[in-house]
Structures are given as C-alpha cells and as structure tokens.
Scaffold this active site. Structure first.
Site, PDB file in Angstrom:
ATOM      1  CE  LYS A   1     -50.303  30.213 -11.090  1.00 14.15           C
ATOM      2  NZ  LYS A   1     -50.043  29.481 -12.306  1.00 14.15           N
TER       3      LYS A   1
ATOM      4  CG  HIS B   1     -56.007  34.316 -10.477  1.00 16.67           C
ATOM      5  ND1 HIS B   1     -56.423  33.374  -9.560  1.00 16.67           N
ATOM      6  CD2 HIS B   1     -56.465  33.875 -11.681  1.00 16.67           C
ATOM      7  CE1 HIS B   1     -57.091  32.408 -10.194  1.00 16.67           C
ATOM      8  NE2 HIS B   1     -57.139  32.698 -11.468  1.00 16.67           N
TER       9      HIS B   1
ATOM     10  CG  HIS C   1     -54.956  28.268 -10.205  1.00 19.81           C
ATOM     11  ND1 HIS C   1     -55.899  29.054 -10.794  1.00 19.81           N
ATOM     12  CD2 HIS C   1     -53.878  28.320 -11.018  1.00 19.81           C
ATOM     13  CE1 HIS C   1     -55.413  29.558 -11.918  1.00 19.81           C
ATOM     14  NE2 HIS C   1     -54.188  29.124 -12.084  1.00 19.81           N
TER      15      HIS C   1
ATOM     16  CG  ASP D   1     -61.391  34.604 -16.074  1.00 14.01           C
ATOM     17  OD1 ASP D   1     -61.901  33.645 -15.477  1.00 14.01           O
ATOM     18  OD2 ASP D   1     -60.450  34.480 -16.876  1.00 14.01           O
TER      19      ASP D   1
ATOM     20  CE  LYS E   1     -58.752  34.929 -20.291  1.00 14.73           C
ATOM     21  NZ  LYS E   1     -57.921  34.669 -19.141  1.00 14.73           N
TER      22      LYS E   1
ATOM     23  CD  GLU F   1     -54.535  34.379 -18.798  1.00 14.93           C
ATOM     24  OE1 GLU F   1     -54.616  33.157 -18.672  1.00 14.93           O
ATOM     25  OE2 GLU F   1     -55.521  35.137 -18.732  1.00 14.93           O
TER      26      GLU F   1
ATOM     27  CE  LYS G   1     -61.395  32.692 -11.354  1.00 13.47           C
ATOM     28  NZ  LYS G   1     -61.103  32.235 -12.735  1.00 13.47           N
TER      29      LYS G   1
ATOM     30  NE  ARG H   1     -75.054  16.196 -15.951  1.00 18.17           N
ATOM     31  CZ  ARG H   1     -76.141  16.859 -15.598  1.00 18.17           C
ATOM     32  NH1 ARG H   1     -77.318  16.476 -16.012  1.00 18.17           N
ATOM     33  NH2 ARG H   1     -76.064  17.921 -14.835  1.00 18.17           N
TER      34      ARG H   1
HETATM   35  C1  BG6 Z   1     -58.117  30.953 -14.486  1.00 14.32           C
HETATM   36  C2  BG6 Z   1     -58.893  31.809 -15.454  1.00 14.32           C
HETATM   37  O1  BG6 Z   1     -58.562  31.169 -13.185  1.00 14.32           O
HETATM   38  O2  BG6 Z   1     -56.733  31.258 -14.570  1.00 14.32           O
HETATM   39  C3  BG6 Z   1     -58.377  31.628 -16.873  1.00 14.32           C
HETATM   40  O3  BG6 Z   1     -60.278  31.478 -15.417  1.00 14.32           O
HETATM   41  C4  BG6 Z   1     -56.875  31.890 -16.909  1.00 14.32           C
HETATM   42  O4  BG6 Z   1     -59.044  32.517 -17.766  1.00 14.32           O
HETATM   43  C5  BG6 Z   1     -56.159  31.045 -15.854  1.00 14.32           C
HETATM   44  O5  BG6 Z   1     -56.407  31.590 -18.203  1.00 14.32           O
HETATM   45  C6  BG6 Z   1     -54.677  31.424 -15.763  1.00 14.32           C
HETATM   46  O6  BG6 Z   1     -53.999  30.546 -14.893  1.00 14.32           O
HETATM   47  P1  BG6 Z   1     -52.436  30.251 -15.051  1.00 14.32           P
HETATM   48  O7  BG6 Z   1     -52.114  29.341 -13.918  1.00 14.32           O
HETATM   49  O8  BG6 Z   1     -52.252  29.630 -16.409  1.00 14.32           O
HETATM   50  O9  BG6 Z   1     -51.733  31.583 -14.963  1.00 14.32           O
END
Ligand code: BG6
Length: 486
Positions: free
Chosen positions: A177, A235, A173, A230, A336, A211, A143, A46
C-alpha cells in the site's frame, strides 16, 4: 539471460484472489504503460476451458473491479494478447508437462501461488519434477504461511527445498500500500518527526485496522484462524515494524528486513500472568452497517459451529523491549464488522514537562494521526491560543490536515498488488516478508494464543456496526488513555 523476458504463471488464476486483485492489477499496470513488452502471462487452473473462455472471464472480473471510466478497450486487447490458459490439475504430476511445454528456458519464470497454502509444496515439487525450475525461477507466496510457528516452518521448508530464499517472495499486501510506504518517507525524510520519535517524546501509539466486512463466505477458513492469525500476525505487526524500526542503512531489502526483525524479536511475550490485562477478544453479533442489517458471526450462512469461540476482534497492549520504546505502550486493535473501515496509526505525544498555562487538560496533548485508508493523509493536532479579546490566554486544539490524495493531484492511488507485482518483476524484495520475520511473528503470536487458551480468555460479543467490545475500551482506559475516534 535478459531479466526483462519474463513469464508470469498464476496458479489458481480462476480463484477469488486472482479475480479481485491480480487480474485488475495487471490491467492497471498495462494501462499505466509499465508492463514490459517482454512479459508473457499464463493462468493455470483446473477448469477445463480454452484461453478464449478464460479471457471472457478475465474481462468480466477486471471490469467489475475497476471504475468504468478506467476501462480502455485497447489496453485490455494488449493485455489479453499476453495470456495463455493452461488446464492443469495441481495434484496430477503429468499435467505439469503442459506447463513445461509453454515455458522457455531462456526466459525468467515467476510462479505466483494464488492457491491455498496446502498446495504450495505439491506444486513446487511437480514444477521441479517437470523440469520447470531453474536457479533464477521465482515463487510468490500468499498468506497464510502456516497457522503457527511449526506449520509455517513446514511450509517454508517444503518450498525451500526447491527455491532459494532470495527467490521466494512472501506477500503481505499491506506492504504494497502506498500509504504504508509513506510511513517510511514520513519518518525518515522529515527531521522534525524523526527527532521526536522515541520514548522521551511519545506517550503511546495506537494502530487500528477496522473493517466493515465480515468473513465474506470464508467461514471454513476463518473459523480455524480468527482475527489474530488473519490480520494481527501479519498486517498489524508489519505496520508496527514500519512505525517502530530504527532507520535502515538504506532501502535495500536486507537492510529493512534486518531492522524489522529486531522489532519483532523485541516484542514482550504476553504470557499467562499478563494476558488478561493485555488482550481482549471479541466476536460480532448481529447489527447494522451503513443502514443495512447484518448477521452475527455464528449466524453467517456458511456457519458450521453455532457455539464457535473464534475471535473476530482483538485488542492488544504490546511493548517493545528496546532502548527507543521502553515504557511506550503500543495498543493494537483490529476487527470485522465494525462501524467504519479505517486503518490508522495514532501517535500521542507526551505533555510538556511543566505546565504554565492555566486550565490545561489532556486534550492539549499533540497527536499525529496517520490515516492509511481511506482518505489517506495526516492530521497533526496542535494547541493554539483561542482567538478572543475576552480570554487572556485560553487554549484550543487546532488540526493541521494534509490530504495525500488531493495533494498529489494523482488520478487514483494504485492498489497494493500493482506495486507488489512490479517489485517481483524487478526482483526487489524490499516489500516482501522474510522467513525470519514470519517466524518471529508466529513465535510472539503463538505465546499469546497459548496464554489466552490457558486462561480461557473470554470472547466478548459486540454488535456489528459498533467500535468493538466494551472490554477493549477498558484495556486502554485502565491506563488513563482512550482510543482515538474521529
Ligand atoms: C486479508 C484478510 O489479508 O486482508 C482479510 O485475510 C481482510 O480477512 C483483508 O479482510 C483486509 O485487507 P484490506 O486491504 O481491505 O485492508
């Protein structure tokens, strides 16, 4: 059409994902010499700026994301020459004619949606109306794809009106990895491991994604979703599939997806009658991480609801109803603001059928620890004779350690997005999630959420920097087991 003539268009190219992940990944692919000469890049956003201003921004984001030793001016100049910046308001249909003017019908167009999912539908429609979509055009979706089964179907239906399933690349993602792909190598290229991979040998499996970060300024989004949606819905369930699926016939996308979907559909539904014994929710309060004080979830600066009951931690005891895994619990936990960032899969093997050593304890069980991040590697805990003239046959635990990073001698482990972008260019979907997988995951998560809502499952507080709420320890200790902590 020559598939190598590719135009990649990043929608939301000035956003956080593009700045943190996509631009640095493109730089690293260029640096490794794998970005085909025939790829052109466009960033669509934008902001009313010129390509030159965008390049100044991109350079700064890439420099921030990579170690300074990896910056090579000539690589950046080569990458920069590929970029065009297009100022488009996603809600303005007319603006898309600018994109149409940039695209070339003889080149393969890939549209990367680094935007909120609420825009996927509108952007797809505008692309279609502007005549940008051809039969071969690919779309990459980030996502979250919906926040439950119903909304994920709506997103998929809308995008599906313009793109066929074989051209839709849904990113998780974690699948990009290196170490997650290594799970496949470990399981299916090692007879020793493969032959012991079932309920006759394995006692239980733990999957932990811990995390240290909090919600990183995403309160508005995060408070609506929580850690189950999330992290676990995508994941952790994808990791679970990699660990539990049957050997696919080959590594073709359809073959892998077919095996993953069987696992997702075999997950036992956790209903109201089981939820209190099978699920724990937690929320971080203030504490210390790496010697620094951190705020509690409801004290975050962008907090809009001081009595929020959204979970930032979840622990689940799951079961897979199939022949291989009958009776083997899978303990999943993610949170988290925990004390340490670690992603690992821990396989605990059953004890010997008959004990002939005196003084055996549970600690003598074999355990395979697969560390996915950081310090990627494998540890195998084995039992050996204690070297001693005094003791006759005393046992002790010894650890075999395989460090992937050292072993490969590689300079660095590529980021997930480098691999995923390369696979999209190649047109290989083996590391992307199918619609069926998304729907099966949501189906299972929706029932769990409904069950915990019906039972008003408590959200237990835990201090930032800890290992999570004490209640999560009871979840596993009730079964005479414990979480693996190094
Ligand atoms: C994301 C989540 O998909 O993955 C985040 O939305 C999270 O909340 C992140 O922190 C963690 O990814 P990674 O690669 O750092 O383990």
């Amino acid at each position: 059409m020559n598939e190598q003539n590719i135009d990649l268009v990043i929608f939301g190219g000035m956003g956080d994902l593009a700045g943190r992940k996509l631009l640095p990944a493109l730089y690293q692919i260029e640096r490794s010499g794998l970005l085909s000469e025939r790829i052109r890049l466009a960033v669509v956003a934008r902001e009313n700026i010129e390509t030159k201003a965008f390049l100044a921004y991109a350079e700064q984001r890439i420099r921030k994301a990579i170690p300074s030793a990896e910056w090579v001016e000539s690589v950046w100049e080569k990458l920069a020459r590929r970029f065009s910046y297009l100022n488009i308001d996603f809600s303005n249909k007319k603006d898309f004619s600018r994109l149409k003017g940039w695209t070339d019908p003889n080149r393969l167009l890939i549209c990367y949606m680094a935007t909120p999912p609420s825009l996927f539908g509108a952007i797809s429609q505008h692309l279609f109306d502007a005549g940008c979509i051809q039969e071969s055009t690919r779309i990459v979706l980030e996502k979250p794809i919906g926040h439950n089964l119903e909304s994920s179907c709506q997103v998929n239906d809308t995008v599906g009106r313009y793109f066929s399933e074989r051209n839709i690349y849904r990113i998780d993602h974690y699948l990009g990895k290196e170490t997650v792909q290594n799970l496949l190598a470990l399981r299916f290229a090692n007879r020793m491991i493969n032959s012991q991979w079932d309920n006759t040998c394995i006692d239980h499996i733990q999957i932990t994604v811990a995390e240290t970060v909090g919600i990183e300024g995403r309160w508005g989004y995060y408070d609506q979703v929580g850690q189950l949606r999330d992290m676990l819905q995508n994941h952790l369930l994808q990791l679970l599939c990699m660990v539990a699926m049957e050997p696919p016939n080959s590594f073709a996308a359809d073959e892998i997806r077919a095996e993953k979907i069987k696992i997702l559909r075999a997950l036992t539904i956790i209903d109201e009658s089981k939820v209190e014994e099978h699920a724990v929710r937690g929320q971080y309060s203030a504490g210390w991480i790496a010697g620094q004080p951190v705020r509690g979830y409801t004290e975050e600066v962008d907090c809009k609801n001081e009595v929020s009951k959204t979970e930032t931690f979840v622990a689940i005891k799951a079961h897979i109803d199939n022949w291989r895994w009958s009776g083997v619990p899978f303990y999943l936990r993610t949170g988290k603001r925990l004390g340490e960032k670690v992603t690992q899969v821990v396989i605990t093997y059953k004890d010997q059928p008959h004990g002939i050593f005196p003084n055996r304890t549970d600690t003598s069980m074999n355990r395979l620890v697969i560390r996915l991040q950081p310090n990627e590697g494998i540890q195998l805990e084995m039992v050996a004779k204690k070297q001693s003239l005094k003791d006759r046959l005393s046992l002790e635990k010894r650890v075999l350690n395989l460090d992937f990073f050292d072993a490969t001698g590689e300079e660095r482990i590529p980021d997930a997005y480098e691999r995923l972008l390369l696979e999209v260019f190649k047109g290989d979907q083996w590391l992307f999630v199918s619609r069926e997988e998304i729907e099966a995951s949501w189906h299972w998560c929706d029932s769990l959420i409904q069950a915990w809502q019906a039972k008003s499952l408590k959200v237990h507080r835990y201090s930032s920097g800890s290992t999570g709420p004490a209640k999560a320890e009871f979840l596993i200790e009730r079964d005479q087991r414990s979480w693996f902590e190094e």
